[in-house]
Design a protein around this motif. Sequence first.
Motif, PDB file in Angstrom:
ATOM      1  N   ARG A 256       0.811  -1.221   0.000  1.00 50.59           N
ATOM      2  CA  ARG A 256       0.000   0.000   0.000  1.00 50.59           C
ATOM      3  C   ARG A 256       0.842   1.267   0.000  1.00 50.59           C
ATOM      4  O   ARG A 256       0.297   2.362  -0.101  1.00 50.59           O
ATOM      5  CB  ARG A 256      -0.893   0.020   1.246  1.00 50.59           C
ATOM      6  CG  ARG A 256      -1.922  -1.083   1.329  1.00 50.59           C
ATOM      7  CD  ARG A 256      -2.744  -0.941   2.587  1.00 50.59           C
ATOM      8  NE  ARG A 256      -3.433   0.356   2.622  1.00 50.59           N
ATOM      9  CZ  ARG A 256      -3.930   0.884   3.721  1.00 50.59           C
ATOM     10  NH1 ARG A 256      -3.779   0.266   4.880  1.00 50.59           N
ATOM     11  NH2 ARG A 256      -4.556   2.052   3.683  1.00 50.59           N
ATOM     12  N   SER A 257       2.172   1.100   0.105  1.00 53.23           N
ATOM     13  CA  SER A 257       3.029   2.258   0.346  1.00 53.23           C
ATOM     14  C   SER A 257       3.005   3.284  -0.786  1.00 53.23           C
ATOM     15  O   SER A 257       3.293   4.441  -0.560  1.00 53.23           O
ATOM     16  CB  SER A 257       4.473   1.803   0.599  1.00 53.23           C
ATOM     17  OG  SER A 257       4.985   1.125  -0.536  1.00 53.23           O
ATOM     18  N   LEU A 258       2.676   2.873  -2.001  1.00 56.53           N
ATOM     19  CA  LEU A 258       2.661   3.809  -3.132  1.00 56.53           C
ATOM     20  C   LEU A 258       1.251   4.281  -3.476  1.00 56.53           C
ATOM     21  O   LEU A 258       1.069   5.033  -4.437  1.00 56.53           O
ATOM     22  CB  LEU A 258       3.305   3.157  -4.364  1.00 56.53           C
ATOM     23  CG  LEU A 258       4.778   2.768  -4.205  1.00 56.53           C
ATOM     24  CD1 LEU A 258       5.326   2.182  -5.501  1.00 56.53           C
ATOM     25  CD2 LEU A 258       5.614   3.962  -3.778  1.00 56.53           C
ATOM     26  N   ASP A 259       0.258   3.849  -2.694  1.00 48.65           N
ATOM     27  CA  ASP A 259      -1.107   4.289  -2.923  1.00 48.65           C
ATOM     28  C   ASP A 259      -1.248   5.759  -2.534  1.00 48.65           C
ATOM     29  O   ASP A 259      -0.876   6.162  -1.430  1.00 48.65           O
ATOM     30  CB  ASP A 259      -2.068   3.427  -2.096  1.00 48.65           C
ATOM     31  CG  ASP A 259      -3.515   3.842  -2.273  1.00 48.65           C
ATOM     32  OD1 ASP A 259      -4.029   4.567  -1.389  1.00 48.65           O
ATOM     33  OD2 ASP A 259      -4.111   3.476  -3.303  1.00 48.65           O
TER      34      ASP A 259
ATOM     35  N   THR B 268       2.568  13.688  -1.760  1.00 50.33           N
ATOM     36  CA  THR B 268       3.523  13.327  -2.815  1.00 50.33           C
ATOM     37  C   THR B 268       4.936  13.164  -2.265  1.00 50.33           C
ATOM     38  O   THR B 268       5.726  12.368  -2.787  1.00 50.33           O
ATOM     39  CB  THR B 268       3.530  14.398  -3.920  1.00 50.33           C
ATOM     40  OG1 THR B 268       3.759  15.697  -3.320  1.00 50.33           O
ATOM     41  CG2 THR B 268       2.218  14.415  -4.667  1.00 50.33           C
ATOM     42  N   GLU B 269       5.255  13.906  -1.195  1.00 48.76           N
ATOM     43  CA  GLU B 269       6.574  13.772  -0.578  1.00 48.76           C
ATOM     44  C   GLU B 269       6.701  12.435   0.139  1.00 48.76           C
ATOM     45  O   GLU B 269       7.751  11.786   0.109  1.00 48.76           O
ATOM     46  CB  GLU B 269       6.815  14.925   0.395  1.00 48.76           C
ATOM     47  CG  GLU B 269       6.939  16.281  -0.298  1.00 48.76           C
ATOM     48  CD  GLU B 269       7.024  17.443   0.679  1.00 48.76           C
ATOM     49  OE1 GLU B 269       6.459  17.308   1.787  1.00 48.76           O
ATOM     50  OE2 GLU B 269       7.629  18.467   0.347  1.00 48.76           O
TER      51      GLU B 269
ATOM     52  N   THR C 234      11.688   5.703  -3.054  1.00 47.43           N
ATOM     53  CA  THR C 234      13.140   5.621  -2.892  1.00 47.43           C
ATOM     54  C   THR C 234      13.539   4.441  -2.009  1.00 47.43           C
ATOM     55  O   THR C 234      14.465   3.694  -2.324  1.00 47.43           O
ATOM     56  CB  THR C 234      13.676   6.929  -2.275  1.00 47.43           C
ATOM     57  OG1 THR C 234      13.337   8.025  -3.133  1.00 47.43           O
ATOM     58  CG2 THR C 234      15.190   6.870  -2.117  1.00 47.43           C
ATOM     59  N   ARG C 235      12.816   4.251  -0.910  1.00 48.27           N
ATOM     60  CA  ARG C 235      13.152   3.162   0.004  1.00 48.27           C
ATOM     61  C   ARG C 235      12.863   1.795  -0.602  1.00 48.27           C
ATOM     62  O   ARG C 235      13.603   0.830  -0.349  1.00 48.27           O
ATOM     63  CB  ARG C 235      12.370   3.322   1.310  1.00 48.27           C
ATOM     64  CG  ARG C 235      12.907   4.384   2.228  1.00 48.27           C
ATOM     65  CD  ARG C 235      14.265   4.031   2.809  1.00 48.27           C
ATOM     66  NE  ARG C 235      14.169   2.962   3.799  1.00 48.27           N
ATOM     67  CZ  ARG C 235      14.668   1.757   3.655  1.00 48.27           C
ATOM     68  NH1 ARG C 235      15.334   1.431   2.566  1.00 48.27           N
ATOM     69  NH2 ARG C 235      14.532   0.837   4.595  1.00 48.27           N
ATOM     70  N   LEU C 236      11.818   1.688  -1.405  1.00 50.85           N
ATOM     71  CA  LEU C 236      11.463   0.409  -2.004  1.00 50.85           C
ATOM     72  C   LEU C 236      12.543  -0.099  -2.955  1.00 50.85           C
ATOM     73  O   LEU C 236      12.685  -1.303  -3.166  1.00 50.85           O
ATOM     74  CB  LEU C 236      10.127   0.526  -2.753  1.00 50.85           C
ATOM     75  CG  LEU C 236       8.876   0.459  -1.881  1.00 50.85           C
ATOM     76  CD1 LEU C 236       7.640   0.818  -2.696  1.00 50.85           C
ATOM     77  CD2 LEU C 236       8.712  -0.928  -1.271  1.00 50.85           C
TER      78      LEU C 236
END
Length: 237
Positions: free
Chosen positions: A33-36, A62-63, A70-72
């Motif tokens: 879900r981290s990019l949702d 968006t930040e 970046t972390r993924l």
Amino acid sequence: MDRLRPRNRPLFSGFTNAEIEKMEKLLMESRERSLDREFCQKIASSFNRTSGRAGKPLVKGTEVQSWFQTRLQDLPEVPKVPNNESVSQKDLECKEGEMIRNPSELEFEARSSKDGAWYDVEMFLAHRFLSTGEAEVRVRFDGFGAEEDEWVNIKKSVRERSIPLENSECSKLKVGDLVLCFQERREQAIYYDAHIVDIQRRMHDIRGCRCLILIRYSHDNTEESVRLRRLCRRPRS
């Protein structure tokens, strides 16, 4: 055993330490879900309502999304690591498909690739296998935040925690032993591997052990005479 780890690596611009640690936790729990966009906006809104954000610019969804992206890139596709399972040394020397578990029965230390010194491990976050077949584990160092997490080689840079020596244990040391020595310098004070070169046995007094132990550091071959209180022994197999 306190471990000093002086570094000056900058944190991710715009986020507080608490916010970064919160996002690290959410990333491990809800990677899918981290990019949702809605998920990231909710996180940003929660940050903006905290007292730690007072007087600072508002965080945008968006930040948060950009930070997760970046972390993924640094994280492998592995299952979530459980937090309270026992582990043995055999568990660390895992084969492909096995998980690195957070130890509760044993404590571990890991060698940082930044300075070659050893630090206590708070938890194991994830693991991955390189094209060479070697396994690495991502560690959180005890007393440090997520910004100091590192990937380290399991076989070469992870081991059971070294044990501080008591005053009565100087007789157990012998020339050639591998020890962990607290190296004190003006600019830093950290733990390095060393071998015992010579031991000057002396009578103990009210202050404890007065023996002088000559050690040679493994990372640069320099020698130094130290007292017992600066040494930790390796666990006996």
